[in-house]
Enzyme design. Structure first.
Site, PDB file in Angstrom:
ATOM      1  N   ASP A  67      40.279  -5.458  19.757  1.00 33.61           N
ATOM      2  CA  ASP A  67      40.593  -5.886  18.384  1.00 33.61           C
ATOM      3  C   ASP A  67      41.467  -7.146  18.417  1.00 33.61           C
ATOM      4  OD1 ASP A  67      42.956  -4.735  19.169  1.00 33.61           O
ATOM      5  OD2 ASP A  67      43.096  -3.321  17.499  1.00 33.61           O
ATOM      6  N   SER A  68      41.780  -7.632  19.635  1.00 35.40           N
ATOM      7  CA  SER A  68      42.371  -8.967  19.763  1.00 35.40           C
ATOM      8  C   SER A  68      41.412 -10.013  19.214  1.00 35.40           C
ATOM      9  CB  SER A  68      42.709  -9.272  21.227  1.00 35.40           C
ATOM     10  OG  SER A  68      41.591  -9.037  22.058  1.00 35.40           O
ATOM     11  N   ASP A 106      36.840  -1.368  20.821  1.00 31.41           N
ATOM     12  CA  ASP A 106      38.121  -0.912  20.270  1.00 31.41           C
ATOM     13  C   ASP A 106      37.898  -0.257  18.914  1.00 31.41           C
ATOM     14  OD1 ASP A 106      40.720  -0.941  21.212  1.00 31.41           O
ATOM     15  OD2 ASP A 106      40.968  -3.114  20.959  1.00 31.41           O
ATOM     16  N   LYS A 136      38.060   2.589  22.758  1.00 34.64           N
ATOM     17  CA  LYS A 136      39.501   2.581  23.082  1.00 34.64           C
ATOM     18  C   LYS A 136      40.273   2.852  21.801  1.00 34.64           C
ATOM     19  CE  LYS A 136      41.924  -1.360  24.148  1.00 34.64           C
ATOM     20  NZ  LYS A 136      42.917  -1.398  23.053  1.00 34.64           N
ATOM     21  N   GLU A 138      44.552   3.442  20.330  1.00 36.14           N
ATOM     22  CA  GLU A 138      45.972   3.292  20.665  1.00 36.14           C
ATOM     23  C   GLU A 138      46.720   4.609  20.419  1.00 36.14           C
ATOM     24  OE1 GLU A 138      47.664  -0.071  18.608  1.00 36.14           O
ATOM     25  OE2 GLU A 138      46.306  -1.492  19.597  1.00 36.14           O
ATOM     26  N   GLU A 204      50.303  -1.682  28.186  1.00 36.70           N
ATOM     27  CA  GLU A 204      50.594  -3.055  27.757  1.00 36.70           C
ATOM     28  C   GLU A 204      52.103  -3.269  27.652  1.00 36.70           C
ATOM     29  OE1 GLU A 204      48.341  -4.527  24.416  1.00 36.70           O
ATOM     30  OE2 GLU A 204      49.538  -6.365  24.319  1.00 36.70           O
TER      31      GLU A 204
HETATM   32  O1  KIV Z   1      42.475  -5.867  21.922  1.00 40.41           O
HETATM   33  C1  KIV Z   1      42.684  -6.163  23.111  1.00 40.41           C
HETATM   34  O2  KIV Z   1      42.295  -7.223  23.608  1.00 40.41           O
HETATM   35  C2  KIV Z   1      43.425  -5.202  23.917  1.00 40.41           C
HETATM   36  C3  KIV Z   1      43.843  -5.637  25.287  1.00 40.41           C
HETATM   37  C4  KIV Z   1      45.033  -6.509  25.179  1.00 40.41           C
HETATM   38  C5  KIV Z   1      44.053  -4.497  26.177  1.00 40.41           C
HETATM   39  O3  KIV Z   1      43.702  -4.142  23.481  1.00 40.41           O
END
Ligand code: KIV
Length: 287
Positions: A67-68, A106, A136, A138, A204
């Site tokens: 989600d970056s 994510d 993924k 959190e 992280e």
């Molecule tokens: O969203 C992302 O890119 C991440 C990484 C920094 C692990 O969660």
């Protein structure tokens, strides 16, 4: 807490996640086997098919549609506004760009916090509509019920602990786990994620010694970002790693190229050619 040397990789390097001979799609079983062998492996983010295909061809075994994408691809200030529609659309593109990499999508902010049923609905969408191979989310203890239900449903889950950017409004962007209590919480979150069935844990922005201790305590791999050299794997946001991100990048990032300069130079050279009447030339022209 002391850093302990990682076990030596096995002599059979043909099975290695990175640099191995395998051409079939990487699975979570391959990831588990890499931990057992003591292999260190790389993960990169990607948000489109073309970039994903470059990383796939380079042998990156796990690609995260993070989600970056919010800050690195879609022009948001944080990851918080990213929607399921955006995640699904871009994850599908990344999957189309790969043949070998395991693609992790994510779950964006607001897509699983309501509870396990919401998490299952949205993870199912990423698996079925985008074709990702794992998701993924959190949080350790706070996302346990979600992790358990997804795993029961046959969806591999990567957990994300330490700095969790979806909580930026309460957490800020600072190193986590610095006090004894916070370190203890991180360790117990990691064990809880493992017990709930997660196949890997992202750590992280945590102190290296703590990340190494978590790594030794788990039988699933840890993937560090700003967590020192003692984790099983390392992940970087691709635009930071390749020098495309504008402005300041985090201190834990290593920049392996300067794509921002290269692209800017290419754009300026094109513009000069057009304004000077040098492009298109005869070889670019049909008669
Ligand atoms: O969203 C992302 O890119 C991440 C990484 C920094 C692990 O969660």
């Amino acid at each position: 807490m002391t850093l302990q040397a990682a076990p030596k990789p096995s002599a059979d390097s043909s099975k290695a996640l990175y640099g191995g001979k395998g051409t079939r799609r990487i699975t979570v079983h391959d990831i588990a086997a890499a931990k057992a062998r003591g292999e260190k492996w790389p993960m990169l983010t990607a948000y489109d098919a073309m970039t994903a295909s470059v990383f796939d061809e380079a042998g990156i075994p796990v690609i995260l549609v993070g989600d970056s994408m919010g800050n690195c691809h879609l022009g948001y200030e944080t990851t918080v506004p990213v929607t399921m529609d955006e995640m699904t659309f871009l994850s599908a593109a990344v999957v189309r760009g790969t043949q070998r990499a395991l693609v992790v999508g994510d779950l964006p902010f607001g897509s699983y916090q309501e509870g396990p049923v919401q998490a299952l609905r949205n993870a199912t969408r990423l698996i079925k509509d985008a074709g990702v191979h794992a998701v993924k989310l959190e949080g350790g203890e706070r996302s346990l019920a979600q992790t358990e239900l997804l795993v029961q449903a046959g969806i591999p889950v990567m957990s994300h602990l330490g700095l969790t950017p979806q909580s930026v409004n309460t957490m800020g962007y600072r190193v986590q786990g610095r006090t004894d209590e916070a370190a203890h919480r991180l360790l117990s979150d990691a064990k809880a994620a493992q017990d709930a069935g997660a196949f890997a844990v992202v750590l992280e922005l945590v102190p290296a010694e703590l990340a190494a201790e978590v790594t030794r305590s788990l039988h699933i791999p840890t993937i560090g970002i700003g967590a020192g050299a003692g984790t099983d794997a390392q992940v970087l946001v691709w635009t930071d790693m390749a020098g495309l991100t504008g402005g300041k990048v985090p201190r834990f990032t290593k920049q392996y190229a300067n794509l921002r300069e290269t692209l800017g130079d290419a754009a300026r050279a094109f513009a000069e050619d057009v304004s000077g009447g040098e492009f298109p030339a005869e070889e670019h022209t049909f008669h």
